[in-house]
Design an enzyme around this catalytic site. Structure first.
Site, PDB file in Angstrom:
ATOM      1  CB  SER A   1      -0.906   0.025   1.234  1.00  0.00           C
ATOM      2  OG  SER A   1      -1.796  -1.060   1.210  1.00  0.00           O
TER       3      SER A   1
ATOM      4  CD  GLU B   1       2.258  -0.784  13.372  1.00  0.00           C
ATOM      5  OE1 GLU B   1       2.178  -1.200  14.554  1.00  0.00           O
ATOM      6  OE2 GLU B   1       1.544  -1.239  12.447  1.00  0.00           O
TER       7      GLU B   1
ATOM      8  CG  HIS C   1      -3.592   4.689   3.511  1.00  0.00           C
ATOM      9  ND1 HIS C   1      -2.481   4.534   2.686  1.00  0.00           N
ATOM     10  CD2 HIS C   1      -4.531   3.844   3.030  1.00  0.00           C
ATOM     11  CE1 HIS C   1      -2.751   3.623   1.767  1.00  0.00           C
ATOM     12  NE2 HIS C   1      -3.990   3.195   1.947  1.00  0.00           N
TER      13      HIS C   1
ATOM     14  CG  ASP D   1     -10.013   0.629   4.990  1.00  0.00           C
ATOM     15  OD1 ASP D   1     -10.843  -0.225   4.607  1.00  0.00           O
ATOM     16  OD2 ASP D   1      -8.810   0.584   4.707  1.00  0.00           O
TER      17      ASP D   1
ATOM     18  NE  ARG E   1      -8.442   5.275   0.178  1.00  0.00           N
ATOM     19  CZ  ARG E   1      -9.056   5.197  -1.011  1.00  0.00           C
ATOM     20  NH1 ARG E   1      -8.649   4.332  -1.906  1.00  0.00           N
ATOM     21  NH2 ARG E   1     -10.081   5.975  -1.288  1.00  0.00           N
TER      22      ARG E   1
END
Lengths: 320, 314
Positions: free
Chosen positions: A35, A56, A107, A115, A165
């Site tokens: 992505s 992360e 994003h 989402d 995004r």
């Protein structure tokens, strides 16, 4: 109608281009490389690409270790995870010791769409600009994304780059030009896209093209709006903002971010100290929003060019 | 030199004094075959024990002078820090940024008094700096700051991050074809942090044999005993399950510390975890195993008593 392109595609391409000449660049991702487009770098330079899985915090601190050993790590994931899941790791392992780490988060904002709010990030600019040593960049389109990523490598220290995004309208001409004129992307700079005497629209990211549309609509009604692409939120272009306030006497900020702590706040912090003028802030009004298509969301939560036009008219009325 | 002619493994059963439990120690005796010598001489061990004593005295003096700090966990780590800085690590105090140096990260950053004492006694900066710990304008911050203090490799203190930072350094070493090693000391309470286990997973995933984690297992954290606050056991099994070669030692037995550090160098294809059983406040009778000395400096009177106990007896 402008063409559209993914800013994250531009990021992926630019990383490969930079990776060929800067061998110290390494890229870290947390299971979102498809992505974020860092997978493209991974295919080209498998030895310099590290997928940390869905972890992360570990990824962010590992970037600190790579940077303190002379590497230039690019760390990518979605904005909500980069600044939310790994906030303290970024703050303590990277920002505090001023390490040369570039965080490129995709994003961001509510344009993530379907989402929904768990994956939106409307607070990252506020979080990152509150941290010392941190540079915060928000490119407006794919062309400016390339310029921002390249500029980040030439700057020593932590840089946060906020990407989107969806495909965004392409504003700049190839090679980072505006109406034929070659631009220089400067950390702490901005681009004045349009001159005008009645009001200044200060926009960043996805809102820049909407501010341009708003300026055209205002012009049809006889209102001349200046438009500034404020791509560098921190450091911020104090001179340009101050001059714009002095000249037009009214400011509308436009951001795909919560109005608490974001671009509007950053601009206001400058102008209250220099040339205080009436301001309106177009942005997400302190709500988490909801799932939906990008256009439906931007409309419902007040981020259209029409919202900017109305804000401009309101702020002009408040001019003394 | 770490050149070793032979490697002999022996399983030794020992019990840790004071804690009252037994443990199996997979110990490596590194010796020169034919002569049957112990690799680490008695002289070396005695010299290091003397230095550890000096560091303990420094820790207590500097924290009392500062009026705050974390003496308990500094004392539990003192012997391991001594073994690292005064024997095992490849480093040069006159050249703190030497590219080929081994890296040591104190992930349990609150125990920095003992790290500062070691750095000063090694020659990274004058010993006098120790008495300015935590004072305004000092190079010695309340928690480690890699920009202010020569020899400090990472800014730590928000627990759970050091092992991840170490992974980054170990990956960089591999990319650059360098043979330096990375050592990370973690607190046992710190192991409550999920990030430690993210890092544990990643280090074995990346097959990093150039990183060694050392757990200062003193059994106490700020609020009480680790087993009461958040139980860690079975700890060695956890590290093994995460793919680490795991060694348990008495973290106050200098010879065991040296052997374990050497063994970690020999392990191929996976990282090594050394679980060092220690005693918080080690060396001072009224501090040992007492949770109140986690984050509290001694009074002048307590300091005087403590320094009387911390004398070289051979």
């Amino acid at each position: 109608m402008r063409e559209k392109a993914y800013t994250r595609d531009a990021y992926g391409r630019t990383l490969i281009e930079l990776g060929r000449i800067r061998k110290e660049i390494v890229v870290l991702d947390a299971d979102l490389s498809t992505s974020t487009r860092t997978a493209w770098f991974g295919r080209e330079f498998p030895d310099r690409f590290f997928n940390f899985g869905v972890a992360e915090a570990n990824m962010m601190s590992a970037a600190a270790g790579l940077a303190s050993s002379g590497k230039i790590p690019f760390v990518s994931t979605f904005a909500v995870f980069a600044t939310g899941r790994a906030y303290n790791q970024y703050r303590t392992s990277i920002a505090y010791p001023n390490l040369n780490v570039k965080i490129v988060a995709t994003h961001s904002g509510i344009s993530v769409g379907e989402d929904g709010p768990t994956h939106f990030c409307i607070e990252d600019i506020a979080i990152m600009r509150a941290l010392p040593n941190t540079t915060v960049l928000v490119p407006a389109d794919a062309v400016e994304t390339e310029a921002a990523v390249k500029a980040s490598v030439d700057h020593y220290g932590p840089v946060y780059i906020r990407l989107s995004r969806p495909k965004l309208p392409v504003i700049y001409e190839e090679g980072y030009r505006w109406r034929g004129e070659k631009l220089t992307f400067r950390i702490g700079g901005s681009v004045t896209l349009r001159e005008g005497e009645d009001v200044t629209l200060v926009a960043s990211g996805l809102m820049v093209s909407r501010a341009l549309d708003a300026a055209e609509a205002l012009a049809r009604e006889g209102i001349e709006a200046a438009v500034i692409d404020l791509y560098s939120i921190k450091p911020i272009d104090r001179e340009t903002l101050t001059e714009a306030a002095r000249r037009t006497g009214a400011i509308v900020t436009c951001e795909e971010h919560n109005v608490c702590g974001g671009v509007g706040s950053a601009v206001a912090e400058v102008l209250v100290e220099t040339v205080p003028v009436p301001m309106e802030m177009v942005g997400v009004k302190d709500t988490f929003a909801e799932s939906g298509s990008m256009e439906d969301l931007l409309t419902k939560y007040g981020l259209t060019s029409k919202d900017i036009v109305e804000a401009a008219k309101r702020v002009i009325k408040r001019k003394s | 030199m770490k050149t070793v002619l032979s490697l002999e493994l022996s399983l030794i059963n020992y019990s840790v004094k004071g804690l009252g439990y037994g443990a199996n120690l997979l110990m490596v005796r590194l010796g020169c075959k034919g002569e049957g010598e112990v690799f680490h001489s008695d002289e070396l061990v005695a010299r290091l024990r003397r230095i550890a004593l000096q560091l303990r005295r420094d820790v207590l003096k500097m924290t009392t002078k500062a009026g705050s700090g974390h003496p308990g966990g500094s004392l539990s780590a003192a012997d391991i820090i001594t073994a690292l800085y005064f024997h095992h690590l490849r480093h040069d105090p006159k050249n703190p940024k030497w590219e080929d140096r081994d890296r040591f990260i104190l992930s349990k950053g609150h125990s920095c008094p003992v790290l500062y004492a070691a750095l000063a006694r090694c020659g990274y900066f004058p010993v006098e700096e120790l008495w300015r710990l935590r004072k305004i304008g000092s190079m010695l911050q309340g928690h480690p700051d890699m920009l202010k203090t020569p020899g400090v490799e990472a800014s730590t203190g928000n627990l759970g991050q050091g092992l991840s930072i170490g992974i980054g350094m170990a990956l960089a070493a591999r990319l650059d074809g360098k043979d330096y090693r990375v050592y990370v000391m973690l607190g046992d309470g710190e192991l409550d942090e999920g990030q430690v286990w993210e890092a544990a997973m990643a280090a074995s995933h990346f097959r990093l044999n150039n990183i060694t984690a050392i757990v200062d297992y003193n059994g106490l954290q700020l609020d009480g005993f680790t087993e009461d606050i958040m139980s860690l056991e079975p700890l060695a099994e956890k590290w093994r399950a995460f793919g680490w070669h795991t060694i348990e030692i008495d973290g106050h037995n200098m010879r065991q510390i040296l052997d374990a550090l050497d063994m970690a160098v020999m392990v191929k294809g996976k990282p090594t975890a050394i679980i060092a059983h220690t005693v918080k406040g080690k060396g001072v009778s009224f501090m040992e195993n007492r949770v109140e000395f986690h984050g509290k400096a001694l009074t002048e009177e307590q300091l005087r008593k403590a320094l009387e106990e911390l004398r070289w007896e051979g």
